[in-house]
Scaffold this motif. Structure first.
Motif, PDB file in Angstrom:
ATOM      1  N   ALA A   1       0.844  -1.196   0.000  1.00 36.61           N
ATOM      2  CA  ALA A   1       0.000   0.000   0.000  1.00 36.61           C
ATOM      3  C   ALA A   1       0.882   1.249   0.000  1.00 36.61           C
ATOM      4  N   LEU A   2       0.555   2.193  -0.887  1.00 36.15           N
ATOM      5  CA  LEU A   2       1.251   3.467  -0.949  1.00 36.15           C
ATOM      6  C   LEU A   2       0.357   4.558  -0.373  1.00 36.15           C
ATOM      7  N   LYS A   3       0.826   5.802  -0.471  1.00 33.41           N
ATOM      8  CA  LYS A   3       0.033   6.934   0.024  1.00 33.41           C
ATOM      9  C   LYS A   3      -1.072   7.278  -0.975  1.00 33.41           C
ATOM     10  N   ASN A   4      -1.984   8.136  -0.536  1.00 34.83           N
ATOM     11  CA  ASN A   4      -3.041   8.683  -1.392  1.00 34.83           C
ATOM     12  C   ASN A   4      -3.953   7.601  -1.964  1.00 34.83           C
ATOM     13  N   GLY A   5      -4.202   6.534  -1.186  1.00 32.64           N
ATOM     14  CA  GLY A   5      -5.162   5.527  -1.613  1.00 32.64           C
ATOM     15  C   GLY A   5      -4.729   4.691  -2.783  1.00 32.64           C
ATOM     16  N   ILE A   6      -3.431   4.438  -2.939  1.00 35.04           N
ATOM     17  CA  ILE A   6      -2.910   3.666  -4.066  1.00 35.04           C
ATOM     18  C   ILE A   6      -2.314   2.366  -3.551  1.00 35.04           C
ATOM     19  N   VAL A   7      -2.604   1.275  -4.266  1.00 35.01           N
ATOM     20  CA  VAL A   7      -2.027  -0.028  -3.965  1.00 35.01           C
ATOM     21  C   VAL A   7      -1.135  -0.427  -5.133  1.00 35.01           C
ATOM     22  N   ALA A   8       0.107  -0.828  -4.835  1.00 29.71           N
ATOM     23  CA  ALA A   8       1.060  -1.250  -5.867  1.00 29.71           C
ATOM     24  C   ALA A   8       1.070  -2.772  -5.925  1.00 29.71           C
ATOM     25  N   VAL A   9       0.856  -3.314  -7.134  1.00 29.85           N
ATOM     26  CA  VAL A   9       0.800  -4.755  -7.348  1.00 29.85           C
ATOM     27  C   VAL A   9       1.800  -5.118  -8.438  1.00 29.85           C
ATOM     28  N   GLN A  10       2.621  -6.144  -8.195  1.00 28.17           N
ATOM     29  CA  GLN A  10       3.685  -6.512  -9.124  1.00 28.17           C
ATOM     30  C   GLN A  10       3.185  -7.473 -10.199  1.00 28.17           C
ATOM     31  N   LYS A  11       3.581  -7.200 -11.472  1.00 26.48           N
ATOM     32  CA  LYS A  11       3.264  -8.082 -12.593  1.00 26.48           C
ATOM     33  C   LYS A  11       4.444  -8.043 -13.554  1.00 26.48           C
TER      34      LYS A  11
END
Length: 834
Positions: free
Chosen positions: A177-187
């Motif tokens: 989970a990052l700031k400002n309501g962003i989720v980072a997902v790896q692909k």
């Protein structure tokens, strides 16, 4: 700060880390070693500081320890077989913590909540398609990474679960989970940025130099927005990373702490490398004194703006100039010679000031003009709201406005901008008189010079130029037209006929519209058909640009019989869509019909002229989409022209009244069917119900008195036979349930059996086609996926050491091209892009 390390041997090690006075080298001290912490390797640990709790995953079970004494509090027996867990800590307004725990046990998720010194079950176990390898809490959702794909579970009444996408070539799923309501997902080698609903949060991805793994040689540090590589650090077989206040990287026998270099040193390094935007992003994400941040930001943005200008990126450069609010005279000084050889202000530019190339200068002056226009409007607004008694401030403002307006004039002239006259016509223009007069004379802009003299009140000088430049032209036009008018009727003259004067008037254009009207009135009177060509000739571009409303009024005044052919030309040839023109043409058509009717002595039979005019009117009512029926229906008589009235009612969406006129007044079933077909295939109001209204005309005929017409018609009787014919013919366009409600209660099933069989067959056919289409789409999807897999087999690994085979330089983050044999070069070094 403390660091907890759990080892493969089940040992827990506690370190104390205190930063030195210079914030560079930390003081590291071993505080405690618990050799009997676990008999099996420590797979995962999480500290919940608010409740003094250490959660550990070892021997495939969750253990709870006291954070201060590291004594075992409890062993969660239910979690036997656990492979991963995630903790969520939320604080409320009373400084109390809500702690939730999710544990993955094979293909089940166990969800607990901390309550009364223990974890209690929050919801029943959740079934998932595979054993989760990564778990993360986000608000009231669980984000899961499996061996092949990512899923999200919404913890609500339904516990809905949906798939995001496959993980690609990534060996392990990664979610953060990052700031400002962003989720980072790896692909693969990309990090996709999603919002809380699993939708893309950004229109870009973060692309790494290689697919991130748990055993990597490099730690890459990148900005999220814009996605820029900041640094790459090499480690010896690193396999674990943990980031909170600091970032720790661990291998099998070592732990490193990664901490940033001093901000001031980083900024200077980036500025020297002209990486100004990266320096701004770095400054933005660091927490330093606000005053210092503003000063540094102003300095870096100033350097960036001038650097962009030197690289001819004018739009971005002037965007930063506007943000910095630099003195207008500094920006004008970027264009040598624009306002004289001497600089308007003493300023030390960070770039070399030279004359720009011609194309770049044109582009730069255009952006300078746009910037000056905004600055001018702001100054004018300030002037209106300022204190009139503040003469010193007023003089400074007027002086600056004079510089701006004079520079704007030069910019417009150099770039060929067509707003020179508009600038000079402004009552509050502050152009310097001597400089402006000199520029306008040198560039032979005499007409603009007249406007400038007039705006400045210099009428004597303006009249002199007016007589020299403008009045002579006007006299030449007038003399030529008078000559053409006098000679066109002389049979022995080479100017005989109307062709010469018509061609002359056509080429004058809108600028001389009054002159065109003056002489066309005479031509229209002498030869109407020839005179009409002044306004409808397709071979002369100036004709089509004439204002059509004023031309139409001119024809109404001097030659009304040409109004219909003029309107027909601009509508059918020039595709005029103005409703006023379409309305007027319908009124003129109607007037023609009424005139022929008044001439006819037979009120029952229509003669050829009436039929011809009505056909033309009906055709236009059907084809035109630009007239306004609500304003036209009142012009039509109520005792005749029923087909025309029905068309207008149809455009108003009153299909029941329109069909009632066709069926019971005009008594033309074929015309009614054509009306239904035309409106059903349109997108007009109520178009899907038109056949229902058609059926109702025979089963439940309306009272003719409600149709708004003055004609005596007996109330029609129901025609069940005709209604059944309509049902059998248009079964697929009529709502079956509504149609059955319209039928008489005494109707037998065998009488409508044909209709019902048609409906059943139609529904069956549609379902069969849908299934076939679904199968085809699925087959196509499989083919596309197979093709995608074939394409993804071929990839290139662009590492930090990868160099171009042509120039030998490092590729880095530059654009590159890959040949079919696997050779990778810079895109600019590629000789054959195809």
């Amino acid at each position: 700060d403390y660091l907890l390390v759990g080892t493969r041997d089940g040992v827990l090690i506690l370190y104390s880390i205190v930063m030195g006075p210079d914030e560079s080298l930390p003081n590291i001290k071993l505080v405690r070693t618990l050799k009997n912490f676990s008999k099996k390797p420590v797979m995962q640990m999480v500290v919940v500081e608010s409740i003094d709790l250490l959660i550990s995953l070892t021997d495939s079970t969750i253990f709870l320890f006291d954070l201060k004494s590291f004594t075992l509090l409890s062993q969660m027996a239910k979690t036997k077989g656990a492979s991963a867990f995630a903790v969520d800590v939320q604080k409320n307004g009373r400084n109390e913590s809500r702690v939730r725990l999710c544990v993955a046990v094979k293909k089940k998720l166990q969800v607990f909540q901390w309550k009364e010194l223990n974890f209690v079950e929050l919801v029943p176990d959740l079934s998932v398609p595979d054993t989760p390898r990564a778990i993360m809490w986000y608000n009231n959702s669980l984000w899961l990474g499996f061996r092949k794909s990512y899923y999200v579970i919404k913890l609500d009444s339904n516990n809905d679960m949906f798939e995001l996408f496959e993980i690609g070539r990534s060996p392990e799923p990664m979610i953060v989970a990052l700031k400002n309501g962003i989720v980072a997902v790896q692909k693969d080698d990309m990090t996709v940025l999603l919002n809380a609903d699993g939708k893309p949060a950004k229109n870009f991805t973060i692309t790494w130099s290689d697919t991130p793994t748990n055993t990597s040689r490099y730690l890459e540090i990148r900005l999220v927005d814009p996605p820029t590589l900041v640094q790459s650090i090499e480690f010896d077989r690193a396999k674990l990373i943990a980031c909170d206040k600091y970032c720790y990287v661990a291998s099998a026998n070592s732990v490193w702490r990664v901490q940033p270099v001093r901000l001031s040193d980083q900024l200077e390094t980036l500025i020297n490398a002209k990486e100004f935007e990266l320096a701004l992003n770095l400054l933005d994400i660091n927490s330093i004194d606000e005053v210092q941040k503003v000063q540094q930001s102003h300095r870096i943005k100033s350097l960036l703006a001038f650097d962009l200008f030197a690289k001819h990126y004018f739009q971005r450069a002037f965007k930063y100039f506007a943000e910095l609010k630099l003195d207008i005279r500094i920006l004008i000084g970027l264009f040598p010679g624009l306002m004289g050889e001497e600089p308007l202000i003493n300023f030390e530019y960070p770039i070399e000031i030279t004359r720009l190339p011609a194309t770049a200068e044109q582009n730069g002056l255009t952006h300078l003009a746009d910037y000056l226009t905004i600055a001018r409007n702001n100054l004018i607004t300030q002037k209106k709201n300022s204190d009139p008694e503040d003469s010193i401030e007023g003089k400074k403002r007027d002086s600056l406005l004079q510089v701006i307006d004079t520079t704007l004039l030069k910019c417009y002239i150099k770039t060929g901008n067509g707003v020179v006259k508009s600038l000079l016509r402004l009552k509050d223009n502050h152009c310097h008189i001597d400089i402006s007069v000199k520029v306008l004379k040198e560039t032979n802009n005499l007409e603009e010079l007249v406007i400038f003299y007039e705006s400045k009140g210099l009428h004597e000088r303006g009249i002199a130029i007016f007589l020299f430049s403008y009045r002579i032209v006007r006299v030449r036009y007038t003399t030529a037209l008078e000559l053409l008018k006098n000679e066109c009727k002389r049979s022995d003259s080479p100017l005989n006929g109307f062709e010469k004067i018509i061609n002359y008037l056509q080429k004058l254009g809108e600028q001389y519209l009054k002159l065109i009207f003056k002489f066309s009135a005479w031509v229209l009177k002498e030869s109407p058909d020839s005179g009409l060509m002044i306004f409808i000739d397709d071979n002369v571009p100036e004709v089509e640009t004439l204002p059509r409303g004023r031309v139409y009024k001119h024809l109404q005044t001097f030659c009304p019989e040409l109004c219909i052919p003029y309107l027909e030309h601009i509508i059918h040839v020039w595709n005029e869509e103005g409703s006023e023109f379409h309305n007027d043409l319908i009124k003129l058509y109607l007037q023609e019909v009424e005139n022929e009717v008044s001439k006819s002595h037979n009120e029952i039979e229509e003669n050829a002229a009436i039929r011809s005019n009505r056909t033309r009117l009906v055709k236009f009512l059907k084809e035109s989409n630009s007239y306004t029926p609500q304003s036209l229906v009142t012009f039509f008589p109520t005792s005749r022209l029923f087909e025309e009235r029905a068309l207008l009612l149809g455009r108003l969406g009153r299909h029941d009244q329109a069909l009632a006129i066709y069926v019971h007044v005009v008594k033309d079933d074929k015309m009614a069917e054509e009306y239904c077909w035309r409106n059903y295939n349109s997108q007009g109001s109520g178009h899907t119900e038109v056949y229902h209204h058609f059926l109702r005309m025979y089963l439940s005929p309306p009272d003719p008195k409600g149709l708004g017409i003055k004609i005596d018609i007996a109330k029609p009787e129901p025609n069940v036979k005709r209604a059944l014919e309509i049902l059998e013919k248009y079964y697929d366009r009529i709502n079956t349930a509504e149609a059955l409600l319209l039928l008489p209660p005494t109707m037998k099933v065998n009488e409508i059996s044909s209709f019902l069989m048609n409906v059943v067959e139609d529904r069956t056919s549609r379902r069969r086609k849908g299934l076939i289409f679904k199968s085809l789409l699925y087959s196509e999807r499989l083919q596309v996926q197979e093709l995608r897999m074939q394409y993804r087999k071929h990839y290139s690994n662009i590492s930090e050491d990868k160099s171009c085979r042509v120039c030998g330089k490092r590729i880095g983050v530059s654009a590159f091209a890959r040949y079919p044999n696997g050779v990778v070069v810079h895109y600019g070094c590629c000789t054959d892009v195809k």
